[in-house]
Enzyme design. Structure first.
Site, PDB file in Angstrom:
ATOM      1  CD  GLU A  69      -4.548   9.195   1.957  1.00 53.22           C
ATOM      2  OE1 GLU A  69      -5.041   8.992   0.826  1.00 53.22           O
ATOM      3  OE2 GLU A  69      -4.398   8.287   2.794  1.00 53.22           O
ATOM      4  CD  GLN A 121      -5.327   7.951  -3.064  1.00 51.84           C
ATOM      5  OE1 GLN A 121      -4.503   7.029  -3.068  1.00 51.84           O
ATOM      6  NE2 GLN A 121      -5.491   8.766  -2.041  1.00 51.84           N
ATOM      7  CG  HIS A 154      -5.336  -2.679   0.598  1.00 56.46           C
ATOM      8  ND1 HIS A 154      -4.520  -2.781  -0.510  1.00 56.46           N
ATOM      9  CD2 HIS A 154      -4.959  -1.535   1.226  1.00 56.46           C
ATOM     10  CE1 HIS A 154      -3.701  -1.738  -0.538  1.00 56.46           C
ATOM     11  NE2 HIS A 154      -3.935  -0.980   0.511  1.00 56.46           N
ATOM     12  CB  SER A 203      -0.948  -0.051   1.200  1.00 60.30           C
ATOM     13  OG  SER A 203      -2.090   0.720   0.950  1.00 60.30           O
TER      14      SER A 203
END
Ligand code: MCU
Length: 434
Positions: free
Chosen positions: A278, A270, A359, A229
């Site tokens: 972010e 995204q 995920h 991630s």
């Protein structure tokens, strides 16, 4: 029934093995460099300024130099890579400073400490170490964050795990004008370098310490990196920016990681402005491109290419559109063209053919290729060929994204074109039943 055939279709994997015949020399090419940046001495001139960037809806040609000509020999890749690195620093990630004036530290069976001094400023951080069984010295995989990477499989394969906390070097949750962590203690809290390259700088300093330690516990020339991630974004950029890293393994990295910034329209990834806003993962300069990535003179297929010819194992999740897995497959396919041109097509694996959609889940499908990659690039005992296994749920089409073709590069610095064109890679479709 309709449902049944749909289920079967979901587990059909597209397998594109690279032709063995043209990649036999790849194990030699796989060796990591002895230095962080082999092209540091290349004179890079003609870097564009922000105001002069043309719009290009396709992926920039990785083989075209800043002077407008294309490379024709493998030996030219070293300085072309340096151009890509400089473009990536200027427009995407911010600058990654080289080795500081003083780097000291220790390596033990349980930890690594790093102390840095530069321009009158100092900082330090540490990472814990878990050795595999057996007797060392061992190769090691730097694991970012505590989730997603199969550390048991890494150690079972014979590599140590270095548990690296990226936040010690570049914290999240800070505004861009007040970045914090060991990197920013040295280079300033208003450094325009984003967290991903700060994290990369930290891993490079760990490798400096391993090099200086004399190699009785960990081998300095057999380091890998992985993370999932946001730490997959990190692993990807870390491997791209230090050529001492022999094996780069980003997992489900998402936007600001492997997926092309240009992004497949409608995929649902995204957005760049979301990822940019972010956390300060990307450099401050990227702020000008979040709504116009077609102005970028570089894209992530070239970060894939920066890893070439070293080992690269990209793991992705086709079940989560937010991760941009189609856009990631295009980056991998585009970068794989550079691997092929360098005669190292066997050194890249892209794998999104997985069942569990969670995920950063622990995935049985990746265990064997993970261990094969460790054997090949870190232990140097294996020679399993790389594979491109893209789930049909998330298959991008490189031909829609490029207007350049892959050259056949000469082996020597002799720039005469070779008389026979290279053999194109074989491609076929393998159906697997679940
Ligand atoms: C996929 O990586 C990120 C993603 O970019 C963020 O939007 C989200 O908040 O966190 C993901 C992640 O790191 O999950 C652990």
């Amino acid at each position: 029934s309709k449902i049944r055939s749909r289920v079967v279709a979901l587990v059909v994997a597209v397998t594109l093995p690279f032709a063995g015949a043209v990649t036999v020399a790849s194990t030699e090419a796989a060796a990591a460099a002895g230095v962080e940046d082999e092209g540091a001495d290349c004179a890079v001139t003609g870097l564009p300024g922000e105001g002069t960037l043309p719009t290009n809806s396709r992926l920039p040609d990785p083989f075209r130099k800043l002077d407008g000509t294309r490379i024709s020999a493998k030996s030219e890749w070293r300085c072309r890579r340096e151009e890509i690195k400089k473009l990536a620093e200027r427009f995407v990630y911010g600058e990654k400073p080289g080795k500081p004036a003083s780097v000291t530290g220790t390596v033990s069976n349980t930890s690594i400490t790093v102390n840095v001094n530069h321009n009158g400023r100092s900082s330090s951080f540490s990472a814990s170490v878990s050795l595999p069984s057996g007797s060392g010295p061992f190769p090691a995989v730097v694991v970012l964050g505590g989730f997603g990477a199969d550390t048991a499989a890494i150690r079972a394969a014979g590599a140590a795990v270095i548990n690296y906390d990226p936040y010690a070097v570049g914290r999240e949750g800070t505004p861009r004008n007040n970045k914090q962590g060991a990197f920013y203690s040295i280079y300033g809290s208003s450094s325009s370098t984003g967290l991903l390259l700060a994290w990369a700088w930290g891993v490079s300093r760990i490798i400096d310490v391993i090099e200086q330690s004399g190699g009785s516990i960990l081998k300095a020339d057999a380091t890998g990196v992985t993370g999932c991630s946001r730490f997959g974004k990190g692993a990807f950029v870390i491997g791209a920016f230090d050529q001492r890293i022999a094996l780069t393994m980003p997992i489900e990295s998402g936007s600001a990681g492997v997926p092309i910034f240009r992004g497949i329209p409608g995929e649902g990834a995204q957005s760049l402005s979301s990822a940019y806003g972010e956390q300060p993962w990307l450099g401050d300069a990227f702020g000008s491109f979040t709504s116009s990535p077609t102005r970028l003179p570089v894209d992530t297929h070239e970060m894939v290419a920066m890893v070439a010819p070293r080992g690269l194992f990209i793991m992705d999740n086709p079940h989560i559109a937010n991760l941009g897995p189609r856009s990631a497959s295009v980056a991998a396919l585009g970068g794989a063209e550079v691997y092929k041109a360098l005669g190292a097509g066997d050194n890249i694996t892209y794998w999104s053919d997985i069942q569990d959609g969670n995920h950063c889940a622990n995935r049985p499908e990746w265990r064997t290729p993970l261990q094969q990659n460790i054997q090949k690039f870190l232990l140097k005992t294996g020679n399993a060929p790389g594979a491109i296994r893209i789930s049909p749920r998330a298959l991008g089409n490189l031909s829609e994204w490029r207007d350049w073709q892959t050259p056949t590069l000469n082996d020597s610095s002799d720039t005469t074109p070779p008389s026979t064109p290279g053999t194109p890679a074989a491609s076929n479709v393998t159906a697997t039943s679940a």
